[in-house]
Motif scaffolding. Structure first.
Motif, PDB file in Angstrom:
ATOM      1  N   GLU A  48      10.084 -37.082  46.430  1.00  0.00           N
ATOM      2  CA  GLU A  48       9.088 -36.396  47.242  1.00  0.00           C
ATOM      3  C   GLU A  48       7.782 -37.180  47.308  1.00  0.00           C
ATOM      4  OE1 GLU A  48       7.504 -33.498  49.674  1.00  0.00           O
ATOM      5  OE2 GLU A  48       9.573 -33.758  49.047  1.00  0.00           O
ATOM      6  N   GLN A  50       4.457 -39.438  44.695  1.00  0.00           N
ATOM      7  CA  GLN A  50       3.962 -39.973  43.431  1.00  0.00           C
ATOM      8  C   GLN A  50       3.062 -38.932  42.776  1.00  0.00           C
ATOM      9  OE1 GLN A  50       2.961 -44.411  43.975  1.00  0.00           O
ATOM     10  NE2 GLN A  50       2.027 -43.368  45.671  1.00  0.00           N
ATOM     11  N   PHE A  51       2.819 -39.088  41.470  1.00  0.00           N
ATOM     12  CA  PHE A  51       1.826 -38.241  40.823  1.00  0.00           C
ATOM     13  C   PHE A  51       0.921 -39.096  39.940  1.00  0.00           C
ATOM     14  CE2 PHE A  51       5.334 -38.097  37.765  1.00  0.00           C
ATOM     15  CZ  PHE A  51       4.694 -38.258  36.550  1.00  0.00           C
ATOM     16  N   THR A  64       7.581 -37.487  41.700  1.00  0.00           N
ATOM     17  CA  THR A  64       8.101 -36.124  41.711  1.00  0.00           C
ATOM     18  C   THR A  64       9.339 -36.126  42.596  1.00  0.00           C
ATOM     19  OG1 THR A  64       5.876 -35.224  41.492  1.00  0.00           O
ATOM     20  CG2 THR A  64       7.572 -33.727  42.294  1.00  0.00           C
ATOM     21  N   LYS A  66      13.257 -33.844  43.616  1.00  0.00           N
ATOM     22  CA  LYS A  66      14.085 -32.645  43.524  1.00  0.00           C
ATOM     23  C   LYS A  66      15.494 -33.071  43.127  1.00  0.00           C
ATOM     24  CE  LYS A  66      15.339 -28.531  46.115  1.00  0.00           C
ATOM     25  NZ  LYS A  66      15.172 -27.825  47.393  1.00  0.00           N
ATOM     26  N   TRP A  73      12.742 -29.089  40.505  1.00  0.00           N
ATOM     27  CA  TRP A  73      11.772 -30.170  40.677  1.00  0.00           C
ATOM     28  C   TRP A  73      11.528 -30.826  39.333  1.00  0.00           C
ATOM     29  CZ3 TRP A  73      10.334 -32.075  45.197  1.00  0.00           C
ATOM     30  CH2 TRP A  73      10.558 -31.297  46.326  1.00  0.00           C
ATOM     31  N   LYS A  74      11.488 -32.149  39.332  1.00  0.00           N
ATOM     32  CA  LYS A  74      11.276 -32.908  38.094  1.00  0.00           C
ATOM     33  C   LYS A  74      10.255 -34.004  38.326  1.00  0.00           C
ATOM     34  CE  LYS A  74      15.938 -32.094  36.406  1.00  0.00           C
ATOM     35  NZ  LYS A  74      15.601 -31.253  35.298  1.00  0.00           N
ATOM     36  N   ARG A  75       9.618 -34.419  37.250  1.00  0.00           N
ATOM     37  CA  ARG A  75       8.694 -35.546  37.294  1.00  0.00           C
ATOM     38  C   ARG A  75       9.249 -36.660  36.425  1.00  0.00           C
ATOM     39  NH1 ARG A  75       2.403 -33.900  37.346  1.00  0.00           N
ATOM     40  NH2 ARG A  75       2.354 -33.563  39.576  1.00  0.00           N
TER      41      ARG A  75
END
Length: 87
Positions: A48, A50-51, A64, A66, A73-75
């Motif tokens: 999805e 970046q964080f 981030t 799915k 949802w995972k990071r």
């Protein structure tokens, strides 16, 4: 002008196709438990965005995504990704 539209269409198609990845990852925590033995796991995901990690002053700490199998949802931190292959 017309050439720009053609290139944009090609780039957009590439981005959509490349969103799904198989990530081999060594998490700190897996399924709610601390990963004391340092096991690595495979995740088939759709990426999805970046964080950032503001505490470490890191504008791009990971991604981030799915999980295709669970829908969760995972990071994924860049420093824990062992491999990442486009599907």
């Amino acid at each position: 002008m017309h050439l720009g539209v053609a290139i944009s269409s090609v780039l957009w198609h590439t981005i959509c196709v490349m969103r799904k990845f198989l990530i081999y990852y060594r998490p700190d925590v897996h399924e709610g438990r601390e990963n004391l033995k340092g096991f690595a796991f495979n995740y088939l995901v759709e990426i999805e965005e970046q964080f950032a990690n503001r505490e470490e002053n890191d504008e791009c700490a990971g991604i981030t995504a799915k999980c295709v199998e669970s829908g969760e949802w995972k990071r994924f931190r860049w420093d824990r990704i062992l491999s990442m292959v486009a599907k």
